[in-house]
Design a protein around this motif. Structure first.
Motif, short mmCIF file in Angstrom:
data_model
loop_
_atom_site.label_atom_id
_atom_site.label_comp_id
_atom_site.label_asym_id
_atom_site.label_seq_id
_atom_site.Cartn_x
_atom_site.Cartn_y
_atom_site.Cartn_z
N LEU A 104 19.93 10.55 -10.72
CA LEU A 104 21.22 9.67 -10.40
C LEU A 104 22.40 10.82 -10.04
O LEU A 104 23.12 10.79 -9.12
CB LEU A 104 21.31 8.78 -11.28
CG LEU A 104 22.84 7.89 -10.98
CD1 LEU A 104 22.70 7.08 -9.84
CD2 LEU A 104 22.96 7.08 -12.22
N CYS A 105 22.45 11.47 -11.24
CA CYS A 105 23.61 12.67 -11.12
C CYS A 105 23.36 13.59 -10.00
O CYS A 105 24.54 14.03 -9.29
CB CYS A 105 23.85 13.36 -12.55
SG CYS A 105 24.42 12.23 -13.67
N GLY A 106 22.28 14.05 -9.95
CA GLY A 106 22.05 14.82 -8.63
C GLY A 106 22.42 14.25 -7.19
O GLY A 106 23.13 15.03 -6.43
N GLY A 107 22.13 12.96 -7.09
CA GLY A 107 22.28 12.39 -5.90
C GLY A 107 23.91 12.25 -5.51
O GLY A 107 24.59 12.54 -4.52
N ILE A 113 29.97 17.03 -3.56
CA ILE A 113 30.13 18.22 -2.80
C ILE A 113 30.35 18.14 -1.39
O ILE A 113 31.04 19.12 -0.85
CB ILE A 113 28.77 19.35 -3.21
CG1 ILE A 113 28.80 19.51 -4.75
CG2 ILE A 113 28.64 20.46 -2.13
CD1 ILE A 113 27.42 20.28 -5.13
N GLY A 114 29.66 17.25 -0.74
CA GLY A 114 29.93 17.20 0.60
C GLY A 114 31.27 16.73 1.09
O GLY A 114 32.08 17.18 1.73
N ILE A 115 31.91 15.67 0.22
CA ILE A 115 33.56 15.48 0.40
C ILE A 115 34.30 16.69 -0.07
O ILE A 115 35.14 16.78 0.88
CB ILE A 115 33.69 14.21 -0.74
CG1 ILE A 115 32.99 12.97 -0.23
CG2 ILE A 115 35.24 14.12 -0.90
CD1 ILE A 115 33.04 12.03 -1.26
N GLN A 119 36.78 18.24 3.07
CA GLN A 119 38.44 18.57 2.71
C GLN A 119 38.64 19.97 3.08
O GLN A 119 39.66 20.25 3.49
CB GLN A 119 38.81 17.94 1.37
CG GLN A 119 38.50 16.53 1.17
CD GLN A 119 39.55 15.73 2.24
OE1 GLN A 119 40.59 16.11 2.41
NE2 GLN A 119 38.89 14.63 2.89
N VAL A 120 37.79 20.76 2.38
CA VAL A 120 37.89 22.37 2.50
C VAL A 120 38.16 22.70 3.78
O VAL A 120 39.14 23.47 4.49
CB VAL A 120 37.05 23.17 1.72
CG1 VAL A 120 37.09 24.60 2.07
CG2 VAL A 120 37.33 22.76 0.13
N SER A 121 37.00 22.08 4.69
CA SER A 121 37.13 22.62 6.12
C SER A 121 38.35 22.03 6.95
O SER A 121 38.71 22.66 7.92
CB SER A 121 35.78 22.34 6.76
OG SER A 121 35.45 20.79 6.88
#
Length: 129
Positions: A104-107, A113-115, A119-121
């Motif tokens: 669950l935490c991995g998902g 990380i995608g979000i 935001q960084v890009s």
């Protein structure tokens, strides 16, 4: 180049599944001590990532190998400890929760990380990375 570094994590995880129980049963003779020592060593190995110290290629490969060994070496020891701690009626439930939470935490972590990367890009910070 980064694929070579990440492959050391996979190799370390395979080695960790064998080395964890060996340390637990033959060397330290205690499951609790093994889990504590492996966790502390994992924290020490992760410190360069936390403090953001730049490492050369060889040091990074060794660090990722140790992360794989130490993180995956605790799992079989923890499963044996759960079997010893809980009664037979509750062992199945405890092992189910032990397996569910990392998945669950991995998902959720991949989603977060995608979000963060999006935001960084968007903010144009990828030039500094």
């Amino acid at each position: 180049m980064i694929g070579n570094v990440l492959s050391f994590g996979a190799i370390g995880s395979v080695l960790g599944f064998f080395l964890g129980p060996i340390f637990s049963d033959k060397i330290l003779k205690s499951r609790k001590k093994t889990m504590i020592i492996f966790s502390l060593l994992l924290f020490i190995v992760l410190l360069p990532f936390i403090i953001q110290i730049k490492l050369n290629f060889i040091a990074l490969c060794i660090q990722v190998l140790l992360i794989g060994i130490l993180s995956c070496g605790v799992q079989p020891v923890a499963i044996m400890a759960i079997k010893d701690i809980f009664s037979l009626n509750i062992t199945g439930t405890a092992l189910g929760m032990f397996n569910t939470f990392p998945l669950l935490c991995g998902g959720l972590l991949q989603f977060l990380i995608g979000i963060i990367l999006q935001q960084v890009s968007i903010n144009g910070l990828e030039k500094n990375i």
